[in-house]
Design a protein around this motif. Structure first.
Motif, PDB file in Angstrom:
ATOM      1  N   PRO A 158       0.812  -1.226   0.000  1.00  0.00           N
ATOM      2  CA  PRO A 158       0.000   0.000   0.000  1.00  0.00           C
ATOM      3  C   PRO A 158       0.847   1.278   0.000  1.00  0.00           C
ATOM      4  N   GLU A 159       1.974   1.267   0.716  1.00  0.00           N
ATOM      5  CA  GLU A 159       2.825   2.465   0.765  1.00  0.00           C
ATOM      6  C   GLU A 159       3.451   2.771  -0.595  1.00  0.00           C
ATOM      7  N   THR A 160       3.592   1.738  -1.434  1.00  0.00           N
ATOM      8  CA  THR A 160       4.148   1.956  -2.773  1.00  0.00           C
ATOM      9  C   THR A 160       3.225   2.852  -3.595  1.00  0.00           C
ATOM     10  N   LEU A 161       1.928   2.621  -3.484  1.00  0.00           N
ATOM     11  CA  LEU A 161       0.958   3.426  -4.238  1.00  0.00           C
ATOM     12  C   LEU A 161       0.956   4.875  -3.760  1.00  0.00           C
ATOM     13  N   THR A 162       1.009   5.080  -2.433  1.00  0.00           N
ATOM     14  CA  THR A 162       1.017   6.451  -1.920  1.00  0.00           C
ATOM     15  C   THR A 162       2.343   7.141  -2.221  1.00  0.00           C
ATOM     16  N   LEU A 220       4.094   6.765  -5.023  1.00  0.00           N
ATOM     17  CA  LEU A 220       3.959   7.270  -6.395  1.00  0.00           C
ATOM     18  C   LEU A 220       3.143   8.556  -6.420  1.00  0.00           C
ATOM     19  N   ALA A 221       2.082   8.583  -5.611  1.00  0.00           N
ATOM     20  CA  ALA A 221       1.241   9.794  -5.551  1.00  0.00           C
ATOM     21  C   ALA A 221       2.035  10.967  -4.982  1.00  0.00           C
ATOM     22  N   ASN A 222       2.854  10.693  -3.960  1.00  0.00           N
ATOM     23  CA  ASN A 222       3.676  11.748  -3.350  1.00  0.00           C
ATOM     24  C   ASN A 222       4.736  12.259  -4.316  1.00  0.00           C
ATOM     25  N   MET A 223       5.177  11.419  -5.249  1.00  0.00           N
ATOM     26  CA  MET A 223       6.132  11.861  -6.267  1.00  0.00           C
ATOM     27  C   MET A 223       5.494  12.856  -7.233  1.00  0.00           C
ATOM     28  N   GLY A 224       4.160  12.826  -7.301  1.00  0.00           N
ATOM     29  CA  GLY A 224       3.472  13.719  -8.224  1.00  0.00           C
ATOM     30  C   GLY A 224       2.792  13.007  -9.379  1.00  0.00           C
ATOM     31  N   VAL A 225       2.756  11.670  -9.349  1.00  0.00           N
ATOM     32  CA  VAL A 225       2.068  10.921 -10.410  1.00  0.00           C
ATOM     33  C   VAL A 225       0.563  11.048 -10.183  1.00  0.00           C
ATOM     34  N   PRO A 226      -0.218  11.468 -11.189  1.00  0.00           N
ATOM     35  CA  PRO A 226      -1.675  11.599 -11.032  1.00  0.00           C
ATOM     36  C   PRO A 226      -2.311  10.269 -10.610  1.00  0.00           C
ATOM     37  N   ALA A 227      -3.299  10.348  -9.718  1.00  0.00           N
ATOM     38  CA  ALA A 227      -3.951   9.154  -9.183  1.00  0.00           C
ATOM     39  C   ALA A 227      -4.528   8.280 -10.289  1.00  0.00           C
ATOM     40  N   PHE A 228      -5.105   8.911 -11.321  1.00  0.00           N
ATOM     41  CA  PHE A 228      -5.707   8.143 -12.414  1.00  0.00           C
ATOM     42  C   PHE A 228      -4.649   7.294 -13.124  1.00  0.00           C
ATOM     43  N   ASN A 229      -3.470   7.859 -13.341  1.00  0.00           N
ATOM     44  CA  ASN A 229      -2.398   7.117 -14.005  1.00  0.00           C
ATOM     45  C   ASN A 229      -1.921   5.932 -13.167  1.00  0.00           C
ATOM     46  N   ILE A 230      -1.872   6.124 -11.827  1.00  0.00           N
ATOM     47  CA  ILE A 230      -1.467   5.020 -10.950  1.00  0.00           C
ATOM     48  C   ILE A 230      -2.483   3.886 -11.034  1.00  0.00           C
ATOM     49  N   ALA A 231      -3.760   4.248 -10.931  1.00  0.00           N
ATOM     50  CA  ALA A 231      -4.830   3.240 -10.899  1.00  0.00           C
ATOM     51  C   ALA A 231      -4.934   2.469 -12.203  1.00  0.00           C
ATOM     52  N   THR A 232      -4.629   3.105 -13.327  1.00  0.00           N
ATOM     53  CA  THR A 232      -4.813   2.447 -14.631  1.00  0.00           C
ATOM     54  C   THR A 232      -3.557   1.771 -15.162  1.00  0.00           C
ATOM     55  N   SER A 233      -2.396   2.037 -14.558  1.00  0.00           N
ATOM     56  CA  SER A 233      -1.153   1.463 -15.106  1.00  0.00           C
ATOM     57  C   SER A 233      -0.573   0.359 -14.215  1.00  0.00           C
ATOM     58  N   VAL A 234      -0.615   0.538 -12.890  1.00  0.00           N
ATOM     59  CA  VAL A 234      -0.035  -0.461 -11.987  1.00  0.00           C
ATOM     60  C   VAL A 234      -0.964  -1.667 -11.902  1.00  0.00           C
ATOM     61  N   ALA A 238     -11.692  -2.237  -6.446  1.00  0.00           N
ATOM     62  CA  ALA A 238     -11.901  -1.578  -5.150  1.00  0.00           C
ATOM     63  C   ALA A 238     -10.674  -0.769  -4.741  1.00  0.00           C
ATOM     64  N   ILE A 239      -9.489  -1.331  -4.967  1.00  0.00           N
ATOM     65  CA  ILE A 239      -8.258  -0.601  -4.631  1.00  0.00           C
ATOM     66  C   ILE A 239      -8.088   0.594  -5.560  1.00  0.00           C
ATOM     67  N   SER A 240      -8.430   0.442  -6.845  1.00  0.00           N
ATOM     68  CA  SER A 240      -8.339   1.551  -7.803  1.00  0.00           C
ATOM     69  C   SER A 240      -9.208   2.720  -7.361  1.00  0.00           C
ATOM     70  N   GLY A 273      -7.061   8.084  -1.286  1.00  0.00           N
ATOM     71  CA  GLY A 273      -6.949   7.360  -0.022  1.00  0.00           C
ATOM     72  C   GLY A 273      -5.497   7.174   0.409  1.00  0.00           C
ATOM     73  N   ASN A 274      -5.295   6.987   1.722  1.00  0.00           N
ATOM     74  CA  ASN A 274      -3.940   6.796   2.235  1.00  0.00           C
ATOM     75  C   ASN A 274      -3.587   5.313   2.286  1.00  0.00           C
ATOM     76  N   ALA A 275      -2.354   5.022   2.736  1.00  0.00           N
ATOM     77  CA  ALA A 275      -1.856   3.644   2.741  1.00  0.00           C
ATOM     78  C   ALA A 275      -2.668   2.755   3.681  1.00  0.00           C
TER      79      ALA A 275
END
Length: 559
Positions: free
Chosen positions: A419-423, A425-439, A509-511, A518-520
């Motif tokens: 879960p911390e890996t996803l947050t 990426l978000a903290n780096m500045g990657v848009p949430a939509f890109n994280i949800a659709t690519s990872v 659900a995670i997406s 959401g946070n980690a």
């Protein structure tokens, strides 16, 4: 007895010698550059047995009657005869990595240091009678020791340029250094160590191996050899031996046989007392172990294999340094490495060399960073791309675009859980939509020590304590908990390591949680509801299966 002190005073108090004899012996010993104990033995003033009993008591060392032992069983071949004669010692037996040394004069600490350096073993002293020791030494024929023959006894070959350097350098004082380093490298490979540390300090020098994730000392050569050891390692690594002020990176390739070679990644670091040198052992065969050998649970293995079978998306492996991320990635790449795929990797540096994969060493000094390498890969008609580490937004952005445009991307991040890996990426500045659709998949992992199958024994731990540790009733119903013991075949009750994993597929659900910001903790709660075990649960499952101990599970995951 005001002028008599130390061990000489004990000789007088035990009535082995008179005060006058003690003063005379002390003066003569000083002139001869000998210890008081050795001089009193050589002079014949004292009985050898009386001296042995006295020094055994004073130094707190065990006493042994050599007459009760069979010299044919002594470990004579481990140390050369000249060294034995010089220090008047005999290696009587070996147990594991410990060598027991018969010694009449335990005040001669240099004897232990020299034997420890020559053998690379931990040395324990045992007091014996000097006359019996001398009889055995006199019977020994002069011959080559394990240290003298070191290198010739090894089935070890280096690349041709390095081989020439070995032959050119192996003269005079350099020959023992060459043989010692060759022995250290080969022993590390045999033990399955991951790293070697050569460390200079003010008054001592030590060599340590990291075996099964834990550092332990294996040798302590004389401190005055510090510079020669560093120079030899730098020559083997093709570094600048005249440069001692800045860190350097290099590589050693050693052929163990005609069909197998081991690479060492070498780094030097200028410290207060000289250059510390660390070698990482890179074994290409580790990527060929197969996914079944890594320790994935059946459902986790299926998740990983399913993600590898996808034509696009991003697989992220996370964990601290030394947690086995590279082996996990290369195991996946090895599965994908077929004639019909184009695979490119960018690493810092390349650790495992695999034929059929286009591997690039990033070099920030010339502008070839991860982001630039990725840009080039996308112009090379890739199917699969592996990025050693996503460190910044630029690299993350390009990797995500690649995953969204028909490429399978594998990479690593340094986080503690999936879960911390996803947050992160978000903290780096990657848009949430890109994280949800690519990872598509995240693997968080640790390496735990595997219990020795020979000596492990059942642990008597109350069920209440196990439940407090995190075990469920379902896990306890089929659990057999073991604890480490230790034997000649292992190290402290453990032998080898096993992976402990948290494998999370990015579900709908995670997406939704990701896109809602959401946070980690929220992501972790949803992942548990979706049936993905966290690292702690996976570790406890390994304990229940008897693969590792509860202590080891607590060490590598939060208790």
């Amino acid at each position: 007895m005001s002028n008599i002190s130390g061990i000489a005073r004990q000789f007088v108090e035990r009535k082995l010698v008179s005060e006058q004899q003690a003063l005379t012996l002390a003066t003569e010993a000083s002139k001869e550059h000998r210890s008081f104990i050795m001089h009193s033995l050589l002079s014949g003033v004292c009985k050898a047995k009386d001296v042995a009993m006295l020094v055994s008591d004073e130094f707190g060392l065990p006493y042994l009657d050599l007459a009760a032992m069979d010299p044919e069983h002594f470990a004579i071949d481990l140390v050369n005869a000249e060294l034995l004669e010089k220090h008047k010692v005999i290696p009587i037996f070996k147990r594991g990595n410990r060598l027991h040394l018969a010694q009449a004069d335990p005040s001669d600490m240099s004897a232990l240091d020299d034997v420890k350096f020559a053998t690379g073993m931990t040395v324990d002293a045992t007091v014996v009678e000097f006359d019996k020791l001398n009889i055995i030494l006199e019977k020994l024929q002069a011959g080559n020791s394990a240290f003298d023959d070191l290198g010739e006894d090894l089935d070890l070959e280096e690349d041709e340029p390095q081989k020439k350097e070995t032959e050119d350098d192996a003269t005079g004082d350099e020959a023992p250094i060459v043989r010692f380093i060759n022995k250290m490298l080969l022993d590390a490979i045999k033990l399955g160590s991951s790293d070697l540390h050569f460390e200079p300090y003010e008054k001592r020098y030590r060599v340590r191996y990291r075996t099964d994730g834990v550092l332990h000392e294996v040798a302590s050569p004389p401190i005055n050899l510090s510079g020669k050891i560093a120079a030899r390692l730098k020559v083997m690594s093709q570094m600048d031996i005249s440069e001692r002020r800045v860190p350097q990176d290099g590589r050693i390739k050693m052929k163990i046989s005609k069909t197998k070679a081991i690479d060492f990644r070498v780094n030097t670091l200028p410290t207060l007392w000289g250059e510390k040198i660390v070698l990482r052992i890179l074994d290409p065969s580790s990527a060929q172990l197969g996914i079944d050998a890594l320790g994935y649970e059946p459902d986790q293995k299926k998740l990983y294999m399913d993600a590898l079978a996808q034509p696009q998306g991003m697989i992220l492996v996370t964990g601290p340094t030394g947690s086995g991320k590279t082996v996990s990635l290369y195991t996946g790449l090895n599965i994908l490495n077929v004639e019909g795929t184009n695979i490119s990797t960018a690493e810092d540096p390349v650790e495992i060399n695999l034929e059929g994969i286009n591997q690039v060493n990033v070099n920030a000094k010339v502008g070839l960073d991860f982001a630039e390498a990725l840009r080039s890969f996308l112009r090379q008609d890739p199917d699969i791309v592996m990025v050693g580490e996503i460190r910044d937004l630029d690299t993350a952005g390009i990797a995500i675009k690649a995953a969204q445009t028909g490429h399978l991307v594998l990479s690593t991040l340094h986080t503690n859980s999936a879960p911390e890996t996803l947050t992160r990426l978000a903290n780096m500045g990657v848009p949430a939509f890109n994280i949800a659709t690519s990872v598509s998949l995240i693997i968080a992992q640790r390496l735990g020590r595997r219990l020795c199958s020979i000596c492990k024994t059942k642990a008597d731990i109350p069920n209440e304590a196990l439940k407090q540790a995190g075990f469920t009733d379902e896990m306890l119903a089929e659990a057999t908990i073991f604890k480490p013991v230790g034997c000649d075949a292992c190290s402290g009750g453990y032998k080898g390591r096993v992976g402990i994993y948290e494998v999370v597929r990015i579900t709908d659900a995670i997406s939704r949680i990701i896109m809602e910001g959401g946070n980690a903790i929220q992501i972790a709660d949803v992942a548990r509801k979706e049936g993905f075990n966290n690292l702690r649960t996976s570790a406890l499952m390994k304990v229940a299966q008897g693969v590792t101990s509860l202590e080891e599970a607590n060490r590598v995951t939060s208790g």
